[in-house]
Enzyme design. Structure first.
Site, PDB file in Angstrom:
ATOM      1  N   LYS A 110      36.463  77.083 -10.942  1.00  0.00           N
ATOM      2  CA  LYS A 110      36.539  77.124 -12.418  1.00  0.00           C
ATOM      3  C   LYS A 110      37.929  76.730 -12.889  1.00  0.00           C
ATOM      4  O   LYS A 110      38.093  76.013 -13.864  1.00  0.00           O
ATOM      5  CB  LYS A 110      36.199  78.533 -12.925  1.00  0.00           C
TER       6      LYS A 110
ATOM      7  N   ARG B 280      24.720  85.706  -6.656  1.00  0.00           N
ATOM      8  CA  ARG B 280      25.548  86.684  -5.923  1.00  0.00           C
ATOM      9  C   ARG B 280      25.432  88.053  -6.573  1.00  0.00           C
ATOM     10  O   ARG B 280      25.358  89.082  -5.900  1.00  0.00           O
ATOM     11  CB  ARG B 280      27.013  86.233  -5.912  1.00  0.00           C
TER      12      ARG B 280
HETATM   13  N1  URA Z   1      35.610  86.073 -10.773  1.00  0.00           N
HETATM   14  C1  URA Z   1      34.943  84.930 -10.503  1.00  0.00           C
HETATM   15  O1  URA Z   1      34.954  83.993 -11.289  1.00  0.00           O
HETATM   16  N2  URA Z   1      34.270  84.848  -9.360  1.00  0.00           N
HETATM   17  C2  URA Z   1      34.247  85.831  -8.456  1.00  0.00           C
HETATM   18  O2  URA Z   1      33.642  85.669  -7.432  1.00  0.00           O
HETATM   19  C3  URA Z   1      34.935  87.032  -8.731  1.00  0.00           C
HETATM   20  C4  URA Z   1      35.609  87.112  -9.915  1.00  0.00           C
END
Ligand code: URA
Length: 436
Positions: free
Chosen positions: A187, A168
């Protein structure tokens, strides 16, 4: 089913099935789908969006792409924190040690710089020797032993996010609500905390421009957390101007150390104290005098423990001069007198990236020493010829190259008030306005 089918499906604006999403996430994590197909799919999602059901399925599949931690052997309610990404956003570096110093365990999986925004892992790597790649067992032992660990996604934990996040960053597909929501929450769910605090940034320096859209993202994140049985609170905070004054990896570590020692920029301290108090509440711990932890050395001491446990040199907390330093420091001066009406976070971040503080390719090295330190923030008075910012650069030519861009990031007007920083608090029970 093939990756090509899924790219085509999303390109044509159709919704994926749960099986389709699991296939894609597994292919990303195992490396069986090549980067170019993942990149095409990411762009299709960026342009076509996802339904709530798809976003939930994507989040759960990403969280399940590696090990999901069970923190139940560590006593107490564990709380995690994450930001959706901003400029100069070093709040995690202050809040996590502060909360751990107050006795609440913090087990945090962070990310690298994304788009124009900074990443906690890159910042921590500015500390000589600091290791962000921790095997899961070591991560858990460390949280148990010293009450804090901050590590990156690995082949073991959320590997799908590790792959998609890096792609990304290099394909202009960061600013997408479903991709941000699934990346953040996968996460958080995999790291196993009982409760989650989220900081959703809104404004020029964020991936979401307006407060209304940021509120919608905050609500989506809270819904994902609540459905996964984690108490989740999301704040919407202003990202029109950088947070604090420092933008750049080592420069931000230095500013975080100052804040942990009780003499950081006031707005960084206020935000960190608010987030830390919220994390204590989420942990079910009675309120304590958190400010005292900033002034009695305990929060800074906990940061030193974290650094030592992850292989870094803890002496940086006493002597930030041990951090990488850029050889050139060039002031950018105000051409007229007045009040700062704007300090455009995006322009400042892009100038920092040009200096080398961020990456354009997923595996490109970054210069940890360079960046920009703001001398003036919105609402401050300024005289003609006074410094607006100091550019920290590798060479005089590199500093000269961004000087006009940094100057252009500032708008000087006849009068301006400081900006409200904390705008909304979103929980499962609703939205509270905090900027009134
Ligand atoms: N923090 C993340 O872990 N992922 C994102 O897409 C944006 C900020």
């Amino acid at each position: 089913m093939t990756a090509l089918d899924l790219i085509r499906e999303k390109r044509d604006g159709q919704a994926h099935t749960d099986d389709g999403i699991r296939f894609l996430v597994e292919g990303a994590a195992k490396g069986t789908i090549p980067d170019y197909q993942l990149a095409a799919w990411l762009m299709a999602v960026r342009l076509r969006g996802m339904t709530d059901a798809e976003t939930t399925a994507l989040t759960l599949a990403m969280a399940a792409s590696g090990r999901q931690l069970d923190l139940s052997s560590i006593p107490g309610r564990k709380v995690d924190k994450h930001s959706t990404g901003g400029v100069g956003d070093k709040a995690t570096l202050v809040v996590a040690p502060l909360v751990a110093a107050a006795g609440v365990p913090v087990a945090k999986i962070s990310g690298r710089a994304l788009g124009h925004s900074g990443g906690t892992l890159d910042k921590l790597e500015a500390i000589p020797g600091f290791q962000v790649d921790l095997p899961v067992d070591r991560f858990l032992q460390q949280v148990d032993r010293i009450g804090i660990a901050i590590a990156g996604q690995t082949a073991d934990m959320v590997p799908a996010d590790k792959v998609l996040y890096a792609l990304r960053d290099a394909t202009a597909t960061v600013d997408s609500v479903p991709l941000i929501a699934s990346s953040v929450m996968s996460k958080k769910l995999a790291a196993g905390a009982d409760a989650i605090l989220l900081d959703v940034k809104a404004g020029r320096g964020a991936f979401i421009a307006t407060v209304l859209e940021a509120q919608a993202l905050a609500e989506a994140l809270v819904t994902l957390g609540t459905r996964a049985h984690r108490e989740t609170v999301a704040y919407v905070t202003d990202m029109e101007q950088p947070l604090g004054r420092a933008v750049g990896n080592a420069l931000e570590i230095k500013e975080a150390i100052e804040a942990l020692a009780g003499h950081g920029p006031p707005e960084l301290e206020a935000l960190s104290l608010r987030f830390a108090a919220e994390m204590l509440r989420l942990a079910g711990v009675p309120p304590v005098d958190l400010h005292r932890h900033l002034t009695d050395g305990s929060a800074l001491g906990k940061f030193a423990e974290l650094i030592a446990a992850q292989g870094g040199d803890p002496r940086v907390t006493e002597n930030p001069g041990l951090l990488p330093t850029a050889p050139v420091q060039r002031p950018v001066l105000a051409s007229t007198a007045g009040y700062i009406a704007r300090a455009d976070a995006l322009e400042i971040a892009l100038a920092g990236k040009t200096l080398g503080a961020g990456r354009d390719r997923k595996d490109a090295p970054i210069d940890l020493a360079v960046g920009i330190v703001l001398e003036k923030k919105v609402g401050d008075p300024v005289a003609a010829g006074e410094p607006l910012a100091i550019v920290h650069a590798r060479t005089p030519a590199a500093a000269a190259n961004v000087a006009d861009r940094v100057a252009g990031a500032f708008t000087i007007g006849a009068g301006a008030a400081p900006r409200a920083l904390v705008l909304r608090r979103v929980t499962a029970s609703g939205v509270e306005r905090l900027d009134v």
